[in-house]
Scaffold this motif. Structure first.
Motif, PDB file in Angstrom:
ATOM      1  N   GLN A  80     -61.150  48.968 -56.282  1.00  0.00           N
ATOM      2  CA  GLN A  80     -60.552  47.730 -56.643  1.00  0.00           C
ATOM      3  C   GLN A  80     -59.133  47.965 -56.178  1.00  0.00           C
ATOM      4  O   GLN A  80     -58.557  46.885 -55.642  1.00  0.00           O
ATOM      5  CB  GLN A  80     -60.411  47.498 -58.150  1.00  0.00           C
ATOM      6  CG  GLN A  80     -59.865  46.150 -58.613  1.00  0.00           C
ATOM      7  CD  GLN A  80     -59.788  46.039 -60.164  1.00  0.00           C
ATOM      8  OE1 GLN A  80     -60.395  46.700 -60.896  1.00  0.00           O
ATOM      9  NE2 GLN A  80     -58.906  44.997 -60.347  1.00  0.00           N
ATOM     10  N   ARG A  81     -58.524  49.025 -56.302  1.00  0.00           N
ATOM     11  CA  ARG A  81     -57.078  49.192 -55.886  1.00  0.00           C
ATOM     12  C   ARG A  81     -57.074  49.167 -54.258  1.00  0.00           C
ATOM     13  O   ARG A  81     -56.128  48.693 -53.772  1.00  0.00           O
ATOM     14  CB  ARG A  81     -56.314  50.539 -56.345  1.00  0.00           C
ATOM     15  CG  ARG A  81     -56.226  50.488 -57.879  1.00  0.00           C
ATOM     16  CD  ARG A  81     -55.266  51.752 -58.221  1.00  0.00           C
ATOM     17  NE  ARG A  81     -55.959  52.809 -58.114  1.00  0.00           N
ATOM     18  CZ  ARG A  81     -56.824  53.542 -58.931  1.00  0.00           C
ATOM     19  NH1 ARG A  81     -56.978  52.694 -60.199  1.00  0.00           N
ATOM     20  NH2 ARG A  81     -57.309  54.649 -58.873  1.00  0.00           N
ATOM     21  N   ASP A  82     -58.034  49.911 -53.704  1.00  0.00           N
ATOM     22  CA  ASP A  82     -58.092  49.722 -52.099  1.00  0.00           C
ATOM     23  C   ASP A  82     -58.228  48.317 -51.740  1.00  0.00           C
ATOM     24  O   ASP A  82     -57.629  48.091 -50.545  1.00  0.00           O
ATOM     25  CB  ASP A  82     -59.180  50.604 -51.787  1.00  0.00           C
ATOM     26  CG  ASP A  82     -58.990  51.906 -51.703  1.00  0.00           C
ATOM     27  OD1 ASP A  82     -57.816  52.409 -51.944  1.00  0.00           O
ATOM     28  OD2 ASP A  82     -59.799  52.887 -51.949  1.00  0.00           O
ATOM     29  N   LEU A  83     -59.071  47.487 -52.285  1.00  0.00           N
ATOM     30  CA  LEU A  83     -59.386  46.172 -51.863  1.00  0.00           C
ATOM     31  C   LEU A  83     -58.130  45.170 -52.047  1.00  0.00           C
ATOM     32  O   LEU A  83     -57.709  44.556 -51.274  1.00  0.00           O
ATOM     33  CB  LEU A  83     -60.499  45.476 -52.830  1.00  0.00           C
ATOM     34  CG  LEU A  83     -61.795  45.972 -52.321  1.00  0.00           C
ATOM     35  CD1 LEU A  83     -62.990  45.590 -53.377  1.00  0.00           C
ATOM     36  CD2 LEU A  83     -62.443  45.557 -50.945  1.00  0.00           C
ATOM     37  N   GLU A  84     -57.375  45.432 -53.069  1.00  0.00           N
ATOM     38  CA  GLU A  84     -56.190  44.736 -53.596  1.00  0.00           C
ATOM     39  C   GLU A  84     -55.007  44.999 -52.326  1.00  0.00           C
ATOM     40  O   GLU A  84     -54.243  44.188 -51.848  1.00  0.00           O
ATOM     41  CB  GLU A  84     -55.733  45.010 -54.876  1.00  0.00           C
ATOM     42  CG  GLU A  84     -56.491  44.412 -55.891  1.00  0.00           C
ATOM     43  CD  GLU A  84     -56.172  44.904 -57.332  1.00  0.00           C
ATOM     44  OE1 GLU A  84     -55.376  45.727 -57.337  1.00  0.00           O
ATOM     45  OE2 GLU A  84     -56.595  44.434 -58.228  1.00  0.00           O
ATOM     46  N   GLU A  85     -54.992  46.291 -52.011  1.00  0.00           N
ATOM     47  CA  GLU A  85     -53.946  46.872 -51.159  1.00  0.00           C
ATOM     48  C   GLU A  85     -54.339  46.161 -49.742  1.00  0.00           C
ATOM     49  O   GLU A  85     -53.557  45.657 -48.842  1.00  0.00           O
ATOM     50  CB  GLU A  85     -53.827  48.438 -50.922  1.00  0.00           C
ATOM     51  CG  GLU A  85     -53.224  48.839 -49.842  1.00  0.00           C
ATOM     52  CD  GLU A  85     -52.932  50.395 -49.787  1.00  0.00           C
ATOM     53  OE1 GLU A  85     -52.227  50.973 -49.005  1.00  0.00           O
ATOM     54  OE2 GLU A  85     -53.632  51.056 -50.748  1.00  0.00           O
ATOM     55  N   LYS A  86     -55.849  46.077 -49.155  1.00  0.00           N
ATOM     56  CA  LYS A  86     -56.050  45.630 -48.017  1.00  0.00           C
ATOM     57  C   LYS A  86     -55.706  44.108 -48.096  1.00  0.00           C
ATOM     58  O   LYS A  86     -55.499  43.496 -46.830  1.00  0.00           O
ATOM     59  CB  LYS A  86     -57.676  45.845 -47.496  1.00  0.00           C
ATOM     60  CG  LYS A  86     -58.051  47.320 -47.352  1.00  0.00           C
ATOM     61  CD  LYS A  86     -59.332  47.229 -47.308  1.00  0.00           C
ATOM     62  CE  LYS A  86     -59.967  48.496 -46.858  1.00  0.00           C
ATOM     63  NZ  LYS A  86     -61.481  49.030 -46.744  1.00  0.00           N
ATOM     64  N   LEU A  87     -55.893  43.485 -48.944  1.00  0.00           N
ATOM     65  CA  LEU A  87     -55.799  41.943 -49.115  1.00  0.00           C
ATOM     66  C   LEU A  87     -54.165  41.711 -49.014  1.00  0.00           C
ATOM     67  O   LEU A  87     -53.798  40.802 -48.137  1.00  0.00           O
ATOM     68  CB  LEU A  87     -56.368  41.423 -50.459  1.00  0.00           C
ATOM     69  CG  LEU A  87     -57.574  41.224 -50.449  1.00  0.00           C
ATOM     70  CD1 LEU A  87     -58.309  40.808 -51.825  1.00  0.00           C
ATOM     71  CD2 LEU A  87     -58.317  40.258 -49.379  1.00  0.00           C
ATOM     72  N   LEU A  88     -53.424  42.617 -49.694  1.00  0.00           N
ATOM     73  CA  LEU A  88     -51.877  42.522 -49.505  1.00  0.00           C
ATOM     74  C   LEU A  88     -51.429  42.913 -48.200  1.00  0.00           C
ATOM     75  O   LEU A  88     -50.605  42.158 -47.416  1.00  0.00           O
ATOM     76  CB  LEU A  88     -51.375  43.485 -50.343  1.00  0.00           C
ATOM     77  CG  LEU A  88     -49.821  43.595 -50.534  1.00  0.00           C
ATOM     78  CD1 LEU A  88     -49.249  42.321 -50.965  1.00  0.00           C
ATOM     79  CD2 LEU A  88     -49.407  44.750 -51.416  1.00  0.00           C
ATOM     80  N   ASN A  89     -52.128  43.714 -47.476  1.00  0.00           N
ATOM     81  CA  ASN A  89     -51.826  44.015 -46.067  1.00  0.00           C
ATOM     82  C   ASN A  89     -52.105  42.902 -45.073  1.00  0.00           C
ATOM     83  O   ASN A  89     -51.316  42.530 -44.262  1.00  0.00           O
ATOM     84  CB  ASN A  89     -52.378  45.164 -45.519  1.00  0.00           C
ATOM     85  CG  ASN A  89     -51.920  46.420 -46.123  1.00  0.00           C
ATOM     86  OD1 ASN A  89     -50.831  46.403 -46.524  1.00  0.00           O
ATOM     87  ND2 ASN A  89     -52.756  47.733 -46.135  1.00  0.00           N
ATOM     88  N   LEU A  90     -53.351  42.199 -45.437  1.00  0.00           N
ATOM     89  CA  LEU A  90     -53.724  41.134 -44.805  1.00  0.00           C
ATOM     90  C   LEU A  90     -52.561  39.984 -45.030  1.00  0.00           C
ATOM     91  O   LEU A  90     -52.497  39.233 -43.828  1.00  0.00           O
ATOM     92  CB  LEU A  90     -54.977  40.479 -45.229  1.00  0.00           C
ATOM     93  CG  LEU A  90     -56.159  41.280 -44.636  1.00  0.00           C
ATOM     94  CD1 LEU A  90     -57.707  40.865 -45.285  1.00  0.00           C
ATOM     95  CD2 LEU A  90     -56.341  41.140 -43.158  1.00  0.00           C
ATOM     96  N   ASP A  91     -52.260  39.722 -46.241  1.00  0.00           N
ATOM     97  CA  ASP A  91     -51.308  39.001 -46.161  1.00  0.00           C
ATOM     98  C   ASP A  91     -49.954  38.942 -45.840  1.00  0.00           C
ATOM     99  O   ASP A  91     -49.074  37.997 -45.170  1.00  0.00           O
ATOM    100  CB  ASP A  91     -50.940  38.538 -47.774  1.00  0.00           C
ATOM    101  CG  ASP A  91     -52.183  38.151 -48.609  1.00  0.00           C
ATOM    102  OD1 ASP A  91     -53.046  37.406 -47.911  1.00  0.00           O
ATOM    103  OD2 ASP A  91     -52.171  38.514 -49.702  1.00  0.00           O
ATOM    104  N   ASN A  92     -49.472  40.414 -45.574  1.00  0.00           N
ATOM    105  CA  ASN A  92     -48.512  40.760 -44.747  1.00  0.00           C
ATOM    106  C   ASN A  92     -48.317  41.397 -43.410  1.00  0.00           C
ATOM    107  O   ASN A  92     -47.667  41.767 -42.791  1.00  0.00           O
ATOM    108  CB  ASN A  92     -47.495  41.857 -45.483  1.00  0.00           C
ATOM    109  CG  ASN A  92     -47.350  41.439 -46.995  1.00  0.00           C
ATOM    110  OD1 ASN A  92     -46.889  40.161 -47.153  1.00  0.00           O
ATOM    111  ND2 ASN A  92     -47.349  42.082 -47.817  1.00  0.00           N
ATOM    112  N   ASN A  93     -49.587  40.989 -42.998  1.00  0.00           N
ATOM    113  CA  ASN A  93     -49.967  41.631 -41.409  1.00  0.00           C
ATOM    114  C   ASN A  93     -49.318  41.278 -40.472  1.00  0.00           C
ATOM    115  O   ASN A  93     -48.760  42.109 -39.478  1.00  0.00           O
ATOM    116  CB  ASN A  93     -51.562  41.445 -40.985  1.00  0.00           C
ATOM    117  CG  ASN A  93     -52.374  42.809 -41.246  1.00  0.00           C
ATOM    118  OD1 ASN A  93     -51.681  43.876 -41.047  1.00  0.00           O
ATOM    119  ND2 ASN A  93     -53.485  42.720 -41.435  1.00  0.00           N
TER     120      ASN A  93
END
Length: 558
Positions: A328-341
């Motif tokens: 869950q933490r990894d998914l949230e981090e990936k989504l955060l990175n996508l938002d800030n990519n």
């Protein structure tokens, strides 16, 4: 430069000790006498690969050791960086091989790695063997010649740092862009997975606690019955199994004799301790029996919650809630990175551009230095090759720059073009030059570089292959000039014209004993030199005419 060479039990050499001198020295000997063995031993001191088969048969260990004069070569920094004992006058390098295939190397009696051995060896000796003529066909060798003459070492190292950083950032940018693309393609699915895990509101250790509670509820009647039965065994006066009552009665009996029996108090105290502990257990058993109750509604809730957990574990191929929380933490981090990519990619892109600009600036400086020195090389090579029997020689350093394509060495491609004939087409040296011409080109290059690079010792292994007569004499004069100013130049040769030019003459020869054939090397005095030259001129039969010719050749060479 090499002061002394010691070889023990290597190939055909049983024991060899020889002193060398500054200036131009020559080594001669019949074909197969063992000159290449000595070069091979020196190569081991330079960090070349060892072969246990080179050890004399029946011997467990061979040793090659050389003593170098390092007084004029500013090697203190190397010794400090490698934590080695430094002697400003002398350096001793030793290599030991065993028949078991083990190899050890030492510098001033301190063990060193082969990498360190190679590094110091490159600062002390340059061995030019016949196969190194093939380097003329290698672009990096030709580029290295220009860099050495332009003294580009520091600038080239600075460029390599910037270039490697640029390439590293460039690869990082490519990966981030690729990950972002893949991430955007999978974004909906990633969000669905993250939301599903978030909605589950997972808690650490939740699964273990729920599974324990489920077991208790599923076996509530059995558990309650067992607890009640155990409680009754301790305190049930109705059926005569009242353990606590019996303990209390026993304690009273013991206390009644305390005035007449010395041990009674201690025994009563012990019985009292047992009574207190068992009473506490009985009360706890009774309390736990009261607490246990079958609750089908709660059991159903637990089973539903566990089904959710088990389903998520199966979906993500894990076995614990902790692993699900990590996902869950990894998914949230990936989504955060996508938002800030986009911002992240632009930041890396900016860094890439900065490093590329820095690398291109240094590459341009390198290129200018190479262009400038190329003209000097062309002039110097012509001046050196014309006396070596190439009156019509043309030598050109082609430097082609492409700033759009940076490499580990900059943006330049270097090629040595050559033609020894009038109006002949300039072509790469390796494609057009004969064996003798290549030998003369390589000697001229070495002589030119020797003037710019302060290398203590240069060894030429039959660089005179393919030449003879007056050309050989001129090559010898060039090597002799290279040996001036305290440099040591050693040439292994079969030509009397070159052998006569040496300031010092060494002879390699074989000796047959009862048990083996051995290789030796000796320094020749003037009489022995004349005889050696006479043999080189006339062959095995030594005539007075050959001796006279050898003597004249020796006198004219000095």
């Amino acid at each position: 430069m090499i002061r002394h060479l010691h070889i023990e039990n290597y190939a055909l050499i049983e024991h060899l000790d020889i002193d060398f001198h500054a200036g131009f020295s020559v080594i001669t000997g019949e074909t197969g006498a063992g000159k290449s063995i000595i070069i091979g031993a020196v190569g081991l001191l330079l960090g070349q690969r060892a072969d246990s088969r080179a050890i004399k048969e029946g011997i467990k260990r061979c040793v090659i050791e050389a003593t170098f004069d390092v007084s004029d070569y500013q090697l203190e920094t190397f010794f400090e960086e490698n934590d080695l004992d430094f002697d400003a006058e002398e350096c001793v390098i030793r290599r030991e091989l065993t028949s078991a295939g083990k190899s050890r190397a030492f510098v001033n009696d301190t063990p060193v790695s082969l990498l360190q051995l190679k590094e110091i060896g490159e600062r002390l000796i340059d061995v030019h063997s016949q196969h190194k003529n093939l380097l003329l066909g290698k672009e990096d060798f030709q580029l290295g010649i220009l860099d050495a003459l332009a003294e580009n070492h520091t600038l080239l190292e600075q460029y390599k740092v910037e270039y490697r950083e640029f390439r590293s950032l460039q690869k990082q940018l490519e990966k981030v862009i690729e990950d972002a693309k893949n991430g955007r393609d999978d974004e909906d699915y990633l969000r669905f997975q993250a939301e599903q895990l978030a909605d589950a509101c997972l808690q650490e250790n939740e699964q273990i606690e729920l599974e324990e509670e489920a077991k208790t509820l599923e076996h509530a009647e059995d558990i309650k019955g067992s607890l009640y039965q155990a409680s009754c065994c301790l305190q049930s006066p109705d059926d005569g199994t009242d353990v606590l009552g019996m303990l209390k009665q026993g304690m009273s009996s013991i206390q009644s004799i305390s005035k007449v029996y010395a041990s009674a108090d201690e025994l009563a105290e012990r019985l009292n301790s047992c009574y207190i502990e068992l009473k506490d257990i009985a009360d706890e058993l009774e309390g736990k029996a009261e607490d246990v109750a079958y609750n089908p509604r709660r059991l159903e809730q637990i089973r539903e919650r566990l089904n959710i957990i088990y389903s998520l574990q199966k979906k993500h191929s894990v076995d614990s809630v902790e692993e699900l929380l990590s996902i869950q933490r990894d998914l949230e981090e990936k989504l955060l990175n996508l938002d800030n990519n986009d911002d992240f990619i632009e930041e890396i892109r900016r860094k890439v551009q900065e490093r590329e600009n820095a690398a291109r600036s240094l590459a341009l400086q390198l290129s200018n230095a190479r262009y400038n020195v190329a003209k000097t090389v062309e002039k110097s090579m012509s001046e050196k090759l014309v006396p070596l029997g190439m009156p019509n020689v043309r030598f050109q350093c082609s430097v082609v720059s492409d700033m759009a394509e940076l490499s580990e060495t900059g943006c330049d491609q270097v090629q040595f073009l050559f033609n020894a004939n009038k109006n002949g087409e300039l072509k790469p040296v390796s494609q057009i030059a004969s064996g003798g011409e290549i030998a003369r080109v390589m000697l001229s290059i070495k002589a030119m570089v020797a003037g710019a690079v302060k290398l203590p010792t240069i060894i030429f292994d039959e660089i005179d292959t393919g030449v003879s007569g007056s050309i050989a004499e001129k090559m010898a004069k060039m090597m002799k000039e290279m040996g001036e100013y305290e440099r040591q130049v050693i040439s292994i040769t079969h030509l009397p014209q070159i052998a006569a030019m040496g300031c010092h003459h060494y002879k390699v020869y074989k000796e047959d004993t009862e048990d083996a054939t051995l290789t030796h090397i000796v320094q020749l005095d003037e009489r022995e030199r004349i005889e050696a030259l006479a043999h080189m001129l006339s062959g095995e039969t030594l005539t007075q005419a050959a001796l006279d010719n050898a003597k004249a050749l020796l006198e004219n060479s000095n």
